[in-house]
Motif scaffolding. Structure first.
Motif, PDB file in Angstrom:
ATOM      1  N   ARG A 167       8.143   9.063  -7.966  1.00  0.00           N
ATOM      2  CA  ARG A 167       9.078   8.137  -7.328  1.00  0.00           C
ATOM      3  C   ARG A 167       9.104   6.788  -8.053  1.00  0.00           C
ATOM      4  O   ARG A 167       9.033   5.734  -7.462  1.00  0.00           O
ATOM      5  N   ASP A 169      11.064   4.622 -11.572  1.00  0.00           N
ATOM      6  CA  ASP A 169      12.216   4.621 -12.478  1.00  0.00           C
ATOM      7  C   ASP A 169      11.806   4.418 -13.932  1.00  0.00           C
ATOM      8  O   ASP A 169      12.659   4.419 -14.820  1.00  0.00           O
ATOM      9  N   GLU A 170      10.531   4.215 -14.143  1.00  0.00           N
ATOM     10  CA  GLU A 170      10.066   3.932 -15.501  1.00  0.00           C
ATOM     11  C   GLU A 170       8.722   4.596 -15.707  1.00  0.00           C
ATOM     12  O   GLU A 170       7.892   4.623 -14.799  1.00  0.00           O
ATOM     13  N   ASN A 186      12.842   4.866 -19.062  1.00  0.00           N
ATOM     14  CA  ASN A 186      13.338   4.734 -17.702  1.00  0.00           C
ATOM     15  C   ASN A 186      14.595   5.591 -17.553  1.00  0.00           C
ATOM     16  O   ASN A 186      15.101   6.169 -18.532  1.00  0.00           O
ATOM     17  N   THR A 187      15.073   5.618 -16.338  1.00  0.00           N
ATOM     18  CA  THR A 187      16.204   6.511 -16.051  1.00  0.00           C
ATOM     19  C   THR A 187      17.466   6.104 -16.790  1.00  0.00           C
ATOM     20  O   THR A 187      18.262   6.949 -17.185  1.00  0.00           O
ATOM     21  N   ARG A 188      17.661   4.785 -16.997  1.00  0.00           N
ATOM     22  CA  ARG A 188      18.853   4.351 -17.731  1.00  0.00           C
ATOM     23  C   ARG A 188      18.817   4.836 -19.186  1.00  0.00           C
ATOM     24  O   ARG A 188      19.846   5.224 -19.754  1.00  0.00           O
TER      25      ARG A 188
END
Length: 555
Positions: A167, A169-170, A186-188
């Motif tokens: 959980r 994002d990085e 990360n997700t981006r």
């Protein structure tokens, strides 16, 4: 069309046979055109058909080496391998640019069968293609105990799964050797990596579209190059034809001048520039026969006879070869074949010469009746060549009867009334059979045709003198007949005395003093004239008038 219709409708259809047939037909058509434009520099249409067969198969099935082996197994000829491999390579590359999916794979997909292959498999994305290095991250990353980590060579799918489980994002990226941090993910970053992958496919498609946009230009350049090469080949062929025609004319001129060896060289040059020219081949054959090489001449015509059995000029050449070799029977057979075949209008003079040669050979073989019949038919046929007619009439004069000679020259005079030589020949023929008055008429016509002909004028004077002096003519009075015998005896004694005195001359001299108009004296003068003339030497018998009259009296 049948194959395309079958597959477009979903029915079964062959690929192997139609591909070979289509390639062979297209290659044969191209070969026929190329060979007609440049026969000296291109192969036959069959060779082009084989190359086209292999190239079409290589482009359709995408197996360039298979068609090479297949064509070699069919022909057993190594010479066709190199052009076949070049054509296969060009066909394969062009087909690959136009349609990347081969025909069999496209048909499988049409039936709903997808065959996986390494070429169509998408390369998986790894973490190192989406992560950001630490020196570019800009800030330190917290690394509490228990935080998931990934390696640079892990798939992005695995990294996303770990980020989802934690959980976060990085996530930290560490190296496998030493477990040192090398970057963050990360997700981006993952989304941008997938976007770049999609963009790469678009760029590939754009590049493919760009390549395909150049195909019309490439085809246009290819067509232009083919047209230019065809034009150059046509120009070269025209130039060769011109050189061949010039060499043929030069050879004909040299042959007419009697320079046989030079004519042979000229005809060889003409045949080298125009190998298919039967006229040059026949002329070379004639020159070779005249130069004493009948065997070589035969080698030039043997193949032509098989290709064009209706060519009379070729049969005439074979007849000349057999005649030169001494086989008169075979030569007569070939001459008969030649005159029964077709002759071009421009070779009419050669056909007439062949008729004269045939007549000469018939006469030599003892078949004079056939020879005279052929010569008379030549004379009777209207034409524009009096020289051939004169030769025919002269041959009739040598082999025919006096009546046939008279008929030959009379027919020739009807066709060529303005030729003084023909009238002279007719006059000589008539004078030879004691037709003095008709001969005089022919000689006078010769003078009328050419007033400057001295031979014709002398002939007229000679025949007029014969008619004035001939004692055998009908309806002569006794006085006139005695007068003529007096003059004949006087001229005979004078001509014979030039070679010396003889007993006959001495016995004839007293008769010259008698002028009695009695038959006994006339008969004595005739006997004396005949005795003196027959006893005189041949060198003294130069008086043509006396010779003609005395020959009539002796007969």
């Amino acid at each position: 069309m049948a194959t395309a219709t079958s597959y477009s409708s979903g029915n079964a259809g062959g690929i192997f046979g139609p591909a070979l047939f289509i390639g062979a037909m297209l290659g044969g058509a191209v070969g026929q055109i190329a060979h007609s434009l440049a026969p000296d520099h291109t192969g036959t249409a069959g060779a082009y058909a084989l190359v086209g067969m292999g190239a079409a198969f290589a482009g359709i099935v995408r197996t360039p080496m298979t068609s090479v082996i297949m064509i070699f197994e069919v022909t057993r000829d190594y010479t066709i391998i190199v052009p076949l491999m070049i054509a296969n390579l060009c066909s394969y590359l062009l087909a690959q640019k136009l349609q990347k999916v081969p025909i069999y794979e496209a048909l499988s997909r049409q039936d709903g069968i997808a065959m996986p292959s390494a070429a169509h498999r998408i390369e998986p994305l790894t973490v190192n293609r989406a992560m950001r290095p630490l020196d570019l991250a800009g800030a330190a990353v917290a690394d509490p105990p228990g935080t998931p980590r990934v390696h640079p060579d892990d798939p992005l799918d695995s990294a996303l799964q770990r980020m989802g489980e934690a959980r976060v994002d990085e996530i930290l990226v560490i190296s496998r050797a030493g477990a040192k941090p090398v970057g963050v993910l990360n997700t981006r970053d993952v989304l941008r990596a997938y976007e770049r992958l999609s963009g790469f496919d678009g760029e590939t498609q754009a590049a493919t579209a760009s390549i395909q946009s150049w195909l019309p230009a490439v085809l246009a350049i290819t067509v232009a190059a083919v047209l230019i090469v065809s034009g150059l080949l046509f120009w070269q062929r025209s130039r060769h034809n011109g050189l061949g025609i010039e060499a043929y004319r030069n050879g004909t001129r040299l042959l007419a001048q009697g320079q046989v060896e030079d004519a042979v060289a000229a005809f060889r040059t003409a045949l080298a520039h125009t190998p298919q020219d039967l006229k040059a081949r026949a002329a070379l054959n004639l020159a070779l026969v005249r130069s004493g090489h009948p065997n070589e001449a035969s080698s030039y015509l043997s193949a032509v006879v098989k290709a064009e059995p209706q060519n009379g000029s070729v049969w005439a050449g074979l007849a000349e070869i057999e005649r030169a070799g001494g086989d008169k029977k075979q030569a007569l057979k070939f001459y008969r074949q030649a005159l029964s075949k077709e002759w071009p209008a421009q070779e009419e003079s050669r056909r007439r010469s062949t008729q004269l040669e045939f007549a000469t050979l018939l006469s030599d073989a003892g078949r004079r009746g056939e020879a005279i019949s052929l010569l008379m038919s030549m004379i009777e046929q209207r034409g524009d060549d009096p020289a051939i007619g004169k030769k025919a009439a002269d041959m009739v004069k040598a082999a025919g009867s006096p009546q046939q000679v008279d008929e030959a020259y009379a027919a020739l005079a009807n066709h060529f009334p303005a030729d003084d030589g023909v009238w002279l020949g007719l006059g000589d023929a008539r004078l030879a059979v004691d037709k003095d008055v008709p001969a005089l008429d022919a000689y006078r016509r010769a003078v009328k045709a050419d007033p400057g002909n001295l031979d014709a004028r002398r002939a007229v004077a000679r025949v007029e003198d014969i008619l004035r002096l001939d004692p055998t003519r009908q309806r002569l009075s006794a006085r006139e007949r005695v007068r003529r015998w007096d003059e004949i005896l006087q001229r005979v004694v004078t001509a014979a005395a030039a070679c010396g005195s003889t007993a006959e001359i001495e016995r004839a001299k007293p008769l010259l003093k008698k002028r009695a108009l009695i038959p006994e004296v006339s008969d004595q003068e005739m006997e004396a004239a005949l005795s003196v003339w027959q006893g005189a030497a041949a060198s003294c018998k130069t008086d043509a008038v006396l010779a003609h009259i005395m020959s009539k009296i002796v007969e």
